[in-house]
Design a protein around this motif. Structure first.
Motif, short mmCIF file in Angstrom:
data_model
loop_
_atom_site.label_atom_id
_atom_site.label_comp_id
_atom_site.label_asym_id
_atom_site.label_seq_id
_atom_site.Cartn_x
_atom_site.Cartn_y
_atom_site.Cartn_z
N GLN A 33 0.68 -1.04 -0.01
CA GLN A 33 -0.07 -0.13 0.01
C GLN A 33 0.96 1.12 0.08
O GLN A 33 0.49 2.09 -0.65
CB GLN A 33 -1.04 0.06 1.21
CG GLN A 33 -2.00 1.13 1.19
CD GLN A 33 -2.83 0.75 0.48
OE1 GLN A 33 -3.23 -0.03 -0.20
NE2 GLN A 33 -3.38 2.16 -0.28
N GLN A 34 1.91 1.24 0.77
CA GLN A 34 2.90 2.46 0.89
C GLN A 34 3.55 2.69 -0.57
O GLN A 34 3.67 3.76 -0.97
CB GLN A 34 3.67 2.13 2.15
CG GLN A 34 3.30 2.19 3.29
CD GLN A 34 4.23 1.91 4.48
OE1 GLN A 34 5.55 1.89 4.33
NE2 GLN A 34 4.00 2.07 5.60
N THR A 55 1.00 3.99 -2.94
CA THR A 55 0.87 5.65 -2.60
C THR A 55 2.01 6.37 -3.11
O THR A 55 1.73 7.57 -3.58
CB THR A 55 0.68 5.84 -1.11
OG1 THR A 55 -0.41 4.96 -0.59
CG2 THR A 55 0.35 7.14 -0.74
#
Length: 283
Positions: free
Chosen positions: A191-192, A195
């Motif tokens: 997820q990071q 992003t």
């Protein structure tokens, strides 16, 4: 046939698309078609780009792709495309011929031997050379160098494990490195990364693609500016101290004039009243 092949129509575009897919199976995939659906000429531009790669026309020659060029030129273009398709089918024909030759009846025994290889057993006198009783060799006697290396490696690993506290804590608390924890950590990392990728594509790519600035080689200029700034700061601090000292003097003078500090005739008077009383006494 001339009207179908040399006049603009949806059927003519479908024929060109089919030919391009026969040449390149990846041509016109669903993702590419969905991205080009917003452009009315997206499919024609893609066919023109592929034709330019095949050195048949230019990428901006959309009249030839749409069917607005001369019939002679269009038929020559279609003939060149079809020759490439026939070349591809020729490669398939060669492959089919090779398969037919491999699976021919006279070659089946060789193919079966390749798929199921078998070796004759060793003679009895050869097998006896490789039969060694288990009690004859002790651990480490057959390969002493390898055995010593394994022993030293195991000793070093035990010493390293004793020095690493996190390995001991992981053994005491196995849930710290459980599959669910690792899966959760991997999900957070993904997820990071997604992003950051979105942020890089939208905001940071413009700044990262810039050329580095050209710094001046005249470093003495920066030294002179720094010295002048330091002198300015020193002068400002001096003026600040002067203002504070002037304020203290003004307060002291004001106190002398307003506060009763001097005795005259048994009473305290200010400096101004004391001066007036002394003047009257002298008269």
């Amino acid at each position: 046939m001339l009207e179908l092949l040399c006049c603009p129509s949806a059927l003519r575009t479908d024929i060109l698309t089919w030919i391009c897919r026969r040449i390149n199976p990846k041509f016109g995939t669903s993702e590419a078609m969905s991205a080009e659906s917003k452009d009315p000429d997206g499919l024609e531009k893609k066919i023109a780009a592929m034709s330019q790669e095949l050195m048949l026309c230019k990428a901006d020659d959309l009249d030839l792709i749409k069917g607005k060029a001369s019939p002679q030129r269009q038929l020559g273009f279609l003939e060149q495309l079809l020759s490439l398709v026939s070349g591809s089918s020729g490669h398939r024909t060669d492959a089919e011929a090779l398969l037919c030759e491999v699976f021919a009846a006279e070659n089946l025994p060789h193919l079966r031997q390749m798929l199921q290889p078998a070796l004759d057993p060793w003679p009895a006198h050869v097998e006896a050379l490789y039969e060694v009783p288990e009690s004859a060799l002790k651990p480490g006697e057959e390969f002493p160098d390898v055995f010593d290396l394994l022993q030293s490696t195991q000793t070093q690993l035990e010493q390293l494990q004793s020095k690493c506290d996190f390995l001991n804590s992981a053994e005491e608390n196995p849930a710290a490195l459980s599959p669910s924890s690792l899966r959760l950590a991997a999900g957070d990392l993904q997820q990071q990364m997604m992003t950051f990728s979105h942020l890089y594509e939208t905001d940071l790519r413009v700044y990262c693609s810039r050329e580095p600035p050209n710094f001046s080689a005249e470093t003495d200029l920066f030294q002179r500016v720094q010295q002048q700034l330091l002198a300015c700061n020193t002068e400002l601090e001096m003026q600040k101290e002067i203002c504070e000292a002037s304020g203290c003097v003004s307060e002291e003078v004001k106190g002398l004039q307003t506060q009763p500090r001097y005795w005259s005739r048994g009473e305290k008077h200010t400096l101004r009243m004391s001066t007036a009383v002394l003047h009257q006494t002298g008269q």
